[in-house]
Write an enzyme that holds these catalytic residues in place. Structure first.
Site, mmCIF file in Angstrom:
data_model
loop_
_atom_site.group_PDB
_atom_site.id
_atom_site.type_symbol
_atom_site.label_atom_id
_atom_site.label_comp_id
_atom_site.label_asym_id
_atom_site.label_seq_id
_atom_site.Cartn_x
_atom_site.Cartn_y
_atom_site.Cartn_z
ATOM 1 N N CYS A 45 0.641 -1.187 0.070
ATOM 2 C CA CYS A 45 -0.242 -0.148 0.261
ATOM 3 C C CYS A 45 0.842 1.253 0.102
ATOM 4 O O CYS A 45 0.555 2.055 -0.838
ATOM 5 C CB CYS A 45 -0.913 0.027 1.161
ATOM 6 N N CYS A 50 -1.252 1.906 -3.064
ATOM 7 C CA CYS A 50 -2.293 2.708 -3.025
ATOM 8 C C CYS A 50 -1.526 4.241 -2.936
ATOM 9 O O CYS A 50 -2.223 5.147 -3.537
ATOM 10 C CB CYS A 50 -2.861 2.541 -1.606
ATOM 11 N N LYS A 53 0.040 5.380 -5.972
ATOM 12 C CA LYS A 53 -0.881 5.240 -7.102
ATOM 13 C C LYS A 53 -1.808 6.498 -6.765
ATOM 14 O O LYS A 53 -2.184 7.004 -8.039
ATOM 15 C CB LYS A 53 -1.607 4.112 -7.037
ATOM 16 N N TYR A 181 -9.086 -3.473 -11.862
ATOM 17 C CA TYR A 181 -8.824 -2.183 -11.314
ATOM 18 C C TYR A 181 -7.460 -1.674 -11.471
ATOM 19 O O TYR A 181 -7.215 -0.300 -11.759
ATOM 20 C CB TYR A 181 -9.446 -1.887 -10.245
ATOM 21 N N GLU A 185 -6.756 1.634 -13.734
ATOM 22 C CA GLU A 185 -6.342 2.874 -12.999
ATOM 23 C C GLU A 185 -4.996 3.320 -13.734
ATOM 24 O O GLU A 185 -4.843 4.533 -14.028
ATOM 25 C CB GLU A 185 -6.075 2.619 -11.570
ATOM 26 N N HIS A 440 -27.800 21.058 -2.358
ATOM 27 C CA HIS A 440 -27.946 21.679 -3.533
ATOM 28 C C HIS A 440 -27.088 23.074 -3.958
ATOM 29 O O HIS A 440 -26.868 23.583 -2.786
ATOM 30 C CB HIS A 440 -29.295 21.855 -3.851
ATOM 31 N N GLU A 445 -26.602 15.028 -4.300
ATOM 32 C CA GLU A 445 -27.967 14.891 -3.908
ATOM 33 C C GLU A 445 -28.515 13.993 -4.637
ATOM 34 O O GLU A 445 -29.808 13.720 -3.911
ATOM 35 C CB GLU A 445 -28.380 16.270 -4.246
#
Length: 457
Positions: A45, A50, A53, A181, A185, A440, A445
């Site tokens: 990681c 992670c 990356k 992934y 990525e 908003h 939302e």
């Protein structure tokens, strides 16, 4: 706590996120703890996953922002250009800093850090590459995984995800082999930093296992950004040409030439040559350490957590497994790690967040479900004239009204899914989502304003 006649109460093999957390928590509980790491503290990681990356994702996303800035009135006089060397230097300085933080955290917790490879000599013994041997009442295997190379002629010429952070220069033309992934990525990152990127994926669509609509929108967004995606395509062979480029031949009959090829076709657990089988630990044919619900192996003194067990290969999961292990082994309570309804983010461009059941899973399991979904162009990029679209999607149980899954494709999807994950984990209903007032104007939302299902399963 009462100590045994061994050198340590706990010996941790592996200095990644799971191993470090387990060592620190066990030491805090009063255990005598040592941790051995053969490469760098931080594991996949922090050192080669992670963290670097995500920093590369950040770097790669600035290009469209310069374009957008002009639409919003900013004077951007020159065409911006990304320079890899200064970024790479800063990136590695940050990784060095983080490794230092991990070492200080361990040492300040009273954990003995051993910079060596550890192998098992038996149920309670380890041999270290520095010549030492040690005994421990409990041994925790937290050695993680590594990229696996596919089996075809010339595969050794390919790069793995580990190599991408060490490149001396960016390839002008990059082939990414794989559709998971990691592949997607890196394709987005490298495209954003200026490489011409092509993906070969043997499946019918990228990102297998995620919601079909979501992965379809991501594939469309990647193509809009200039990434060439060839589906149903595998590499048959590769070889190095005299000019240094890599020649490839694929199953679709195409022959290509690339400056580099990234092979992102899967990972394998780090169990080879560790003495696990010799110590009696059950290992699967894939090399995975077999564990029970508490992370125990079949050898009572040996436990395992994280990617080496191949349960859910995510850093936060390894950390939770580490904490559950300490509570079970040193806290006197049975604490199985919870692997249900884990939110995840995929830092593709566009980004995706997901938690819970997909529409396809609901169909496969014959779950009566209503599908709520909306797709639209978000305000910021629409104003700048970009074609980007977002997707907000919910899978709702038609009878109980419980939200079974949430799937988001949008800028900031990873941030949104963390909080959607809390709601899904808590078993909230669609009506409880709708009872929350919308914020908003935001993309998020839409999660509380979708009033009618688009289809019923």
């Amino acid at each position: 706590m009462a100590h045994t006649a061994h050198d340590y109460d706990l010996f941790v093999i592996g200095g990644g996120s799971g191993g470090v957390r387990a060592a620190r928590r066990a030491a805090a509980a009063g255990a005598r703890v040592a941790l051995a790491e053969e490469y760098r503290l931080g594991g996949t990681c922090v050192i080669r996953g992670c963290v670097p990356k995500k920093l590369m994702v950040f770097a790669s996303e600035y290009g469209p922002d310069f374009h957008d800035a002009k639409a919003f009135g900013w004077d951007v006089p020159e065409a911006p250009a990304f320079r890899w060397p200064p970024f790479r230097e800063r990136l590695h300085a940050e990784l060095d800093r983080l490794e230092g933080v991990y070492r200080r955290l361990l040492e300040d917790s009273g954990v003995e850090v051993v910079d060596a490879r550890a192998t098992l000599t038996g149920p309670n013994g380890v041999a270290l590459s520095n010549g030492r041997e040690a005994g421990a009442d409990t041994i925790l295997v937290a050695t993680g995984g590594r990229p696996a190379l596919p089996d075809f002629p010339g595969a050794e010429l390919g790069l793995t995800s580990n190599d991408m952070f060490l490149l001396e220069e960016l390839p002008r033309r990059l082939l990414v082999v794989g559709g998971g992934y990691i592949a997607c990525e890196f394709a987005g990152m490298m495209n954003g930093m200026g490489s011409e990127v092509c993906i070969y994926h043997r499946g019918a669509q990228i990102l297998r296992g995620f919601d079909d609509e979501a992965r379809g929108l991501i594939a469309e967004g990647m193509r809009d950004r200039g990434i060439d995606i060839s589906l149903g395509t595998s590499v048959l062979e590769m070889r190095r040409k005299d000019d240094g480029t890599i020649w490839t031949k694929s199953t679709n009959g195409h022959e290509g030439e690339f400056d580099a090829v990234l092979l992102a076709t899967g990972r394998t657990p780090n169990t080879e040559g560790m003495g696990l089988r010799e110590a009696g630990v059950e290992i699967t044919r894939k090399g995975t350490v077999c564990v029970d619900a508490m992370s125990r192996t079949n050898v009572p003194s040996i436990w395992a957590i994280g990617d080496v067990t191949d349960r859910v290969a995510l850093t936060p999961v390894a950390i939770r497994e580490a904490m559950a292990f300490v509570r079970t082994r040193f806290g006197g309570e049975d604490c199985p790690p919870d692997h249900d309804l884990i939110p995840s983010a995929v830092f593709t461009q566009p980004e995706m967040g997901a938690v819970g059941m997909t529409e396809e899973q609901a169909l496969e399991r014959d779950v009566p479900a209503e599908i709520y979904a909306t797709s639209f162009r978000p305000m910021r990029t629409a104003f700048a004239g970009r074609p980007d679209r977002v997707l907000m999607k919910m899978v709702v149980h038609a009878e109980t009204r419980v939200v079974l899954g949430v799937h988001i494709v949008s800028p900031g999807a990873g941030e949104m899914i963390q909080f959607a994950g809390v709601a899904v984990k808590a078993g909230l209903t669609k009506e409880q989502f709708d009872a929350t007032c919308a914020v908003h104007p935001t993309v998020a939302e839409e999660m509380v304003t979708m009033d009618a299902p688009v289809r019923t399963l």
